[in-house]
Design a protein around this motif. Structure first.
Motif, PDB file in Angstrom:
ATOM      1  N   VAL A 156       0.854  -1.172   0.000  1.00 20.51           N
ATOM      2  CA  VAL A 156       0.000   0.000   0.000  1.00 20.51           C
ATOM      3  C   VAL A 156       0.897   1.231   0.000  1.00 20.51           C
ATOM      4  N   SER A 157       0.650   2.173  -0.911  1.00 17.44           N
ATOM      5  CA  SER A 157       1.399   3.420  -0.960  1.00 17.44           C
ATOM      6  C   SER A 157       0.568   4.527  -0.330  1.00 17.44           C
ATOM      7  N   TYR A 158       1.222   5.381   0.423  1.00 20.49           N
ATOM      8  CA  TYR A 158       0.548   6.531   0.995  1.00 20.49           C
ATOM      9  C   TYR A 158       1.543   7.677   1.052  1.00 20.49           C
ATOM     10  N   GLU A 159       1.024   8.895   1.030  1.00 19.58           N
ATOM     11  CA  GLU A 159       1.875  10.070   1.096  1.00 19.58           C
ATOM     12  C   GLU A 159       1.958  10.564   2.529  1.00 19.58           C
ATOM     13  N   GLN A 160       3.159  10.943   2.918  1.00 15.42           N
ATOM     14  CA  GLN A 160       3.370  11.481   4.252  1.00 15.42           C
ATOM     15  C   GLN A 160       3.968  12.886   4.102  1.00 15.42           C
ATOM     16  N   HIS A 161       3.325  13.868   4.675  1.00 11.49           N
ATOM     17  CA  HIS A 161       3.766  15.251   4.565  1.00 11.49           C
ATOM     18  C   HIS A 161       5.059  15.443   5.364  1.00 11.49           C
ATOM     19  N   PRO A 162       5.999  16.255   4.854  1.00 18.51           N
ATOM     20  CA  PRO A 162       7.261  16.476   5.564  1.00 18.51           C
ATOM     21  C   PRO A 162       7.100  17.016   6.978  1.00 18.51           C
ATOM     22  N   LEU A 163       6.117  17.884   7.207  1.00 13.68           N
ATOM     23  CA  LEU A 163       5.917  18.395   8.562  1.00 13.68           C
ATOM     24  C   LEU A 163       5.511  17.289   9.523  1.00 13.68           C
ATOM     25  N   LEU A 164       4.749  16.328   9.021  1.00 11.48           N
ATOM     26  CA  LEU A 164       4.392  15.182   9.852  1.00 11.48           C
ATOM     27  C   LEU A 164       5.625  14.328  10.139  1.00 11.48           C
ATOM     28  N   GLN A 165       6.459  14.139   9.128  1.00 10.48           N
ATOM     29  CA  GLN A 165       7.696  13.392   9.331  1.00 10.48           C
ATOM     30  C   GLN A 165       8.572  14.070  10.380  1.00 10.48           C
ATOM     31  N   LEU A 166       8.676  15.397  10.305  1.00 16.77           N
ATOM     32  CA  LEU A 166       9.475  16.130  11.291  1.00 16.77           C
ATOM     33  C   LEU A 166       8.898  16.006  12.692  1.00 16.77           C
ATOM     34  N   ALA A 167       7.585  16.139  12.787  1.00 12.62           N
ATOM     35  CA  ALA A 167       6.934  16.067  14.093  1.00 12.62           C
ATOM     36  C   ALA A 167       7.106  14.696  14.735  1.00 12.62           C
ATOM     37  N   LEU A 168       7.186  13.652  13.925  1.00 13.11           N
ATOM     38  CA  LEU A 168       7.299  12.294  14.443  1.00 13.11           C
ATOM     39  C   LEU A 168       8.735  11.839  14.677  1.00 13.11           C
ATOM     40  N   SER A 169       9.712  12.597  14.188  1.00 11.39           N
ATOM     41  CA  SER A 169      11.106  12.173  14.357  1.00 11.39           C
ATOM     42  C   SER A 169      11.710  12.801  15.611  1.00 11.39           C
ATOM     43  N   ASP A 170      12.735  12.164  16.139  1.00 13.94           N
ATOM     44  CA  ASP A 170      13.412  12.694  17.326  1.00 13.94           C
ATOM     45  C   ASP A 170      14.155  13.987  17.030  1.00 13.94           C
ATOM     46  N   THR A 171      14.752  14.068  15.851  1.00 11.08           N
ATOM     47  CA  THR A 171      15.557  15.235  15.514  1.00 11.08           C
ATOM     48  C   THR A 171      14.719  16.361  14.911  1.00 11.08           C
ATOM     49  N   GLY A 172      13.856  16.028  13.992  1.00  4.86           N
ATOM     50  CA  GLY A 172      13.036  17.039  13.329  1.00  4.86           C
ATOM     51  C   GLY A 172      12.076  17.731  14.269  1.00  4.86           C
ATOM     52  N   SER A 173      11.598  17.018  15.265  1.00  7.49           N
ATOM     53  CA  SER A 173      10.674  17.636  16.220  1.00  7.49           C
ATOM     54  C   SER A 173      11.365  18.755  16.994  1.00  7.49           C
ATOM     55  N   LYS A 174      12.676  18.623  17.213  1.00  6.93           N
ATOM     56  CA  LYS A 174      13.412  19.688  17.900  1.00  6.93           C
ATOM     57  C   LYS A 174      13.472  20.937  17.038  1.00  6.93           C
ATOM     58  N   PHE A 175      13.570  20.759  15.721  1.00  9.43           N
ATOM     59  CA  PHE A 175      13.540  21.911  14.817  1.00  9.43           C
ATOM     60  C   PHE A 175      12.217  22.648  14.933  1.00  9.43           C
ATOM     61  N   LEU A 176      11.128  21.906  14.907  1.00  9.04           N
ATOM     62  CA  LEU A 176       9.809  22.532  15.029  1.00  9.04           C
ATOM     63  C   LEU A 176       9.645  23.218  16.379  1.00  9.04           C
ATOM     64  N   LEU A 177      10.098  22.577  17.447  1.00  4.15           N
ATOM     65  CA  LEU A 177       9.993  23.184  18.770  1.00  4.15           C
ATOM     66  C   LEU A 177      10.867  24.424  18.903  1.00  4.15           C
ATOM     67  N   MET A 178      12.027  24.416  18.247  1.00  3.77           N
ATOM     68  CA  MET A 178      12.898  25.591  18.287  1.00  3.77           C
ATOM     69  C   MET A 178      12.241  26.770  17.571  1.00  3.77           C
ATOM     70  N   LEU A 179      11.478  26.499  16.523  1.00  2.29           N
ATOM     71  CA  LEU A 179      10.780  27.571  15.821  1.00  2.29           C
ATOM     72  C   LEU A 179       9.643  28.144  16.656  1.00  2.29           C
ATOM     73  N   LEU A 180       9.058  27.317  17.521  1.00  4.67           N
ATOM     74  CA  LEU A 180       7.878  27.724  18.264  1.00  4.67           C
ATOM     75  C   LEU A 180       8.169  28.280  19.657  1.00  4.67           C
ATOM     76  N   THR A 181       9.353  28.065  20.197  1.00  5.12           N
ATOM     77  CA  THR A 181       9.642  28.484  21.567  1.00  5.12           C
ATOM     78  C   THR A 181      10.596  29.676  21.593  1.00  5.12           C
ATOM     79  N   ALA A 182      10.629  30.336  22.718  1.00  6.07           N
ATOM     80  CA  ALA A 182      11.551  31.451  22.919  1.00  6.07           C
ATOM     81  C   ALA A 182      12.965  30.902  23.133  1.00  6.07           C
ATOM     82  N   PRO A 183      13.998  31.688  22.810  1.00  7.47           N
ATOM     83  CA  PRO A 183      15.374  31.212  22.964  1.00  7.47           C
ATOM     84  C   PRO A 183      15.728  30.760  24.375  1.00  7.47           C
ATOM     85  N   ARG A 184      15.099  31.315  25.387  1.00  7.20           N
ATOM     86  CA  ARG A 184      15.441  30.915  26.758  1.00  7.20           C
ATOM     87  C   ARG A 184      14.784  29.600  27.170  1.00  7.20           C
ATOM     88  N   ASP A 185      13.795  29.141  26.419  1.00  6.86           N
ATOM     89  CA  ASP A 185      13.093  27.899  26.741  1.00  6.86           C
ATOM     90  C   ASP A 185      13.669  26.731  25.950  1.00  6.86           C
TER      91      ASP A 185
END
Length: 195
Positions: A148-177
């Protein structure tokens, strides 16, 4: 340098710089020993020296540095101390590799640092964020007897990965957090000259 930091530092850095310049002429960026040598130089040299001797030459080859921890550390230092023109060249060399870099076990740190220090939103959008928003990848899943083939959006891949999720969190949080980062990640993502 550990034994005699004041006496031998200039001579040692000059010698290592000559080796790095020869290696850059021969495009040795992908070799682990070269990445390690560049990271050691970046850890001991001043930001001015890194900007003057390494940034403009290595900017176009940043993708080759992202294979392991030493290269990622060196690429993050290049991004930290480079000029806006060199940062643009760094970002341009990473075009098409943003998603794979953010999912890589080490390379994500250099990409996060580059986004942190680049104040040109249009360039960051063009070379990094646009790839993450528009490109969907097709995944194959073996479901019993059928593939079965399915498409997975890159933002979902980032959110589900250990490393990519840190990128998303860094974009959303203040530098001190930055509690989500371990000490090694914090050492790569902060400017040692400003701490």
């Amino acid at each position: 340098l550990a034994d005699q930091p004041t006496i031998k530092k200039e001579q040692t850095l000059a010698f290592v710089l000559k080796l790095l310049q020869k290696g850059m002429e021969k495009s040795l960026y992908g070799f682990h020993y070269f990445q390690y040598l560049m990271a050691e130089y970046c850890d001991n040299a001043t930001g001015r020296e890194i900007r003057q001797y390494l940034c403009s030459t290595a900017a176009d080859h940043a993708i080759h540095l992202l294979g392991g921890r030493p290269g990622t550390r060196a690429a993050a230092a290049l991004g930290t101390y480079s000029t806006p023109k060199d940062r643009k060249a760094l970002l341009k060399s990473l075009k098409g590799y943003a998603l794979s870099g953010l999912l890589h076990r080490d390379a994500y740190l250099a990409l996060i640092r580059l986004v942190q220090v680049t104040d040109d939103v249009v360039t960051v959008n063009k070379y990094i964020l646009q790839e993450l928003v528009t490109t969907a990848t097709t995944q194959k899943k073996n479901d019993g007897d059928d593939d079965v083939s399915y498409e997975q959006h890159p933002l979902l891949q980032l959110a589900l990965s250990d490393t990519g999720s840190k990128f998303l969190l860094m974009l959303l949080t203040a530098p001190r957090d930055r509690k989500i980062l371990d000490p090694y990640e914090q050492s790569v993502l902060t400017d040692p000259e400003n701490t």
